[in-house]
Write a protein that holds these residues in place. Structure first.
Motif, PDB file in Angstrom:
ATOM      1  N   LEU A 245       0.829  -1.202   0.000  1.00 36.48           N
ATOM      2  CA  LEU A 245       0.000   0.000   0.000  1.00 36.48           C
ATOM      3  C   LEU A 245       0.864   1.253   0.000  1.00 36.48           C
ATOM      4  O   LEU A 245       0.542   2.240  -0.678  1.00 36.48           O
ATOM      5  N   THR A 246       1.972   1.226   0.724  1.00 39.86           N
ATOM      6  CA  THR A 246       2.863   2.388   0.785  1.00 39.86           C
ATOM      7  C   THR A 246       3.469   2.689  -0.581  1.00 39.86           C
ATOM      8  O   THR A 246       3.416   3.828  -1.059  1.00 39.86           O
ATOM      9  N   PHE A 250       1.644   5.389  -3.253  1.00 42.59           N
ATOM     10  CA  PHE A 250       2.384   6.567  -3.718  1.00 42.59           C
ATOM     11  C   PHE A 250       2.295   6.686  -5.240  1.00 42.59           C
ATOM     12  O   PHE A 250       2.024   7.767  -5.780  1.00 42.59           O
ATOM     13  N   CYS A 251       2.510   5.560  -5.943  1.00 36.99           N
ATOM     14  CA  CYS A 251       2.452   5.567  -7.415  1.00 36.99           C
ATOM     15  C   CYS A 251       1.078   5.972  -7.913  1.00 36.99           C
ATOM     16  O   CYS A 251       0.949   6.787  -8.845  1.00 36.99           O
ATOM     17  N   ILE A 252       0.048   5.425  -7.290  1.00 32.99           N
ATOM     18  CA  ILE A 252      -1.307   5.705  -7.759  1.00 32.99           C
ATOM     19  C   ILE A 252      -1.721   7.139  -7.436  1.00 32.99           C
ATOM     20  O   ILE A 252      -2.498   7.758  -8.167  1.00 32.99           O
ATOM     21  N   SER A 253      -1.168   7.703  -6.363  1.00 30.15           N
ATOM     22  CA  SER A 253      -1.483   9.085  -5.996  1.00 30.15           C
ATOM     23  C   SER A 253      -0.828  10.070  -6.961  1.00 30.15           C
ATOM     24  O   SER A 253      -1.477  11.000  -7.457  1.00 30.15           O
ATOM     25  N   VAL A 254       0.466   9.860  -7.241  1.00 33.54           N
ATOM     26  CA  VAL A 254       1.185  10.762  -8.145  1.00 33.54           C
ATOM     27  C   VAL A 254       0.596  10.712  -9.554  1.00 33.54           C
ATOM     28  O   VAL A 254       0.328  11.745 -10.173  1.00 33.54           O
ATOM     29  N   LEU A 275      -1.033   6.713 -17.043  1.00 29.51           N
ATOM     30  CA  LEU A 275      -2.238   5.887 -17.085  1.00 29.51           C
ATOM     31  C   LEU A 275      -1.903   4.412 -16.866  1.00 29.51           C
ATOM     32  O   LEU A 275      -2.601   3.706 -16.119  1.00 29.51           O
ATOM     33  N   LEU A 276      -0.812   3.942 -17.467  1.00 31.30           N
ATOM     34  CA  LEU A 276      -0.423   2.544 -17.317  1.00 31.30           C
ATOM     35  C   LEU A 276       0.068   2.254 -15.895  1.00 31.30           C
ATOM     36  O   LEU A 276      -0.298   1.235 -15.301  1.00 31.30           O
ATOM     37  N   SER A 281      -0.692  -0.137 -10.596  1.00 25.26           N
ATOM     38  CA  SER A 281      -0.765   0.094  -9.149  1.00 25.26           C
ATOM     39  C   SER A 281      -2.144  -0.266  -8.619  1.00 25.26           C
ATOM     40  O   SER A 281      -2.264  -0.848  -7.533  1.00 25.26           O
ATOM     41  N   ALA A 282      -3.173   0.049  -9.394  1.00 21.09           N
ATOM     42  CA  ALA A 282      -4.539  -0.283  -8.984  1.00 21.09           C
ATOM     43  C   ALA A 282      -4.729  -1.795  -8.900  1.00 21.09           C
ATOM     44  O   ALA A 282      -5.380  -2.297  -7.974  1.00 21.09           O
ATOM     45  N   VAL A 283      -4.166  -2.523  -9.859  1.00 24.90           N
ATOM     46  CA  VAL A 283      -4.270  -3.993  -9.844  1.00 24.90           C
ATOM     47  C   VAL A 283      -3.667  -4.551  -8.559  1.00 24.90           C
ATOM     48  O   VAL A 283      -4.266  -5.410  -7.887  1.00 24.90           O
TER      49      VAL A 283
END
Length: 338
Positions: A245-246, A250-254, A275-276, A281-283
């Motif tokens: 999650l950490t 971070f990746c999904i937030s940026v 987008l990729l 990160s979502a997966v």
């Protein structure tokens, strides 16, 4: 008389020669013009082919508009990224949602929950503060909203749009996009607080390896049955979830910020890359979230009580987090619910 006839014949031959020469010049001129026209046409066709080849390759040209990538007519990176997203990312995202959930459902029916070997003691031990509970549930709810709306945004056109009217689908996707965008900032703030506050509890220890070797004591059959590995405040599975999650939070937030704010005017290749990365990160977060929910609820008898009241049963603490339980008993910080 003979001389006169001869002169007439010579004049006629000369006229005929002149006529033939004129026709020859005219024919050669027409042929030369046709050849020149053909060459110019061939050069034009070659030039057009080279031009379109460059355009399709994403080569930049000239444009009076001076925005980022304004001179690029065909976004090659965008097309390739879309192909990757549709071919690989969408099926993996669907599997993370449906496949992981189904796998744990089968595991639950085959294995059953990890019950307390000594049953419930009736004594509740303090584990989480009110602030911890608030952080957890704000993060959890915002994460679930992002997961569900992200599922609609990425896959809705395949499993919702074909079965509803255009109006319903338009309202559904608009609501999902709105909810996704506004849940993002809540997720990011709660994620940051969670990381800062809980990181000291998530350091990796040597005994965490044994936790994985015996699958955390959740297996109720075979050689793993009844194995309860050592664990501190957080077990190895919770630590793996925290660090996933950490990193990917971070990746999904940026990347989420990059995608939501078009005024950043990023190059198209950056936008597609964002987008990729956002999707990958979502997966990961979706898969780990489903695992976390299963492990903390139906697979762990007494586990859900911890994040509802902040207290856990004493037998649950000694079975699932024995090192932490022994520590708070030894240092006098063990506190029971009155």
């Amino acid at each position: 008389m003979l001389t006169l006839t001869l002169n007439k014949s010579l004049r006629r031959i000369f006229a005929l020669l002149v006529l033939c020469m004129g026709l020859g010049f005219a024919t050669s001129s027409v042929y030369a013009a046709d050849e020149k026209s053909s060459q110019e046409q061939a050069r034009s066709m070659t030039g057009d082919a080279d031009l379109w080849r460059d355009i399709k390759a994403g080569k930049a040209g000239y444009s009076t508009y001076k925005g980022v990538d304004a001179g690029v007519l065909v976004n090659v990176a965008g097309n390739e990224g879309k192909e990757l997203r549709n071919t690989y990312l969408k099926p993996v995202f669907a599997f993370a949602f449906v496949g992981v959930f189904a796998a744990f459902l089968v595991f639950y029916f085959v294995n059953g929950p990890a019950t307390l070997s000594k049953g419930f003691s009736g004594k509740l031990v303090f584990r989480w503060s009110k602030a911890d509970l608030w952080i957890h549930w704000i993060l959890a709810i915002s994460c679930l909203v992002l997961m569900l709306t992200g599922l609609v945004i990425m896959l809705g056109r395949h499993f919702i749009a074909p079965y509803v009217g255009d109006g319903i689908w338009a309202a559904t996707i608009a609501f999902s996009k709105f909810s996704h965008d506004w849940s993002g900032p809540i997720f990011m703030v709660s994620w940051l607080v969670c990381v800062i506050k809980w990181m000291p509890l998530q350091t990796i220890k040597l005994y965490d390896l044994k936790w994985f070797l015996v699958v955390g004591g959740y297996i109720n059959f075979g050689p793993f049955k009844g194995k309860h590995p050592d664990s501190g405040f957080a077990n190895a599975g919770e630590k793996m979830w925290f660090w996933s999650l950490t990193i990917f939070g971070f990746c999904i937030s940026v990347t989420g910020v990059m995608l939501v704010f078009p005024m950043l005017d990023l190059p198209r290749i950056w936008s597609m890359l964002a987008l990729l990365i956002h999707g990958v990160s979502a997966v990961v977060i979706v898969a780990f979230t489903i695992v976390h929910i299963w492990m903390a609820t139906v697979l762990s008898e007494g586990g859900m009580e911890c994040m509802v009241s902040g207290y856990c049963d004493e037998n649950w603490a000694s079975q699932h987090h024995n090192l932490w339980y022994d520590e708070i008993k030894a240092n006098g910080t063990l506190k029971y619910k009155e």
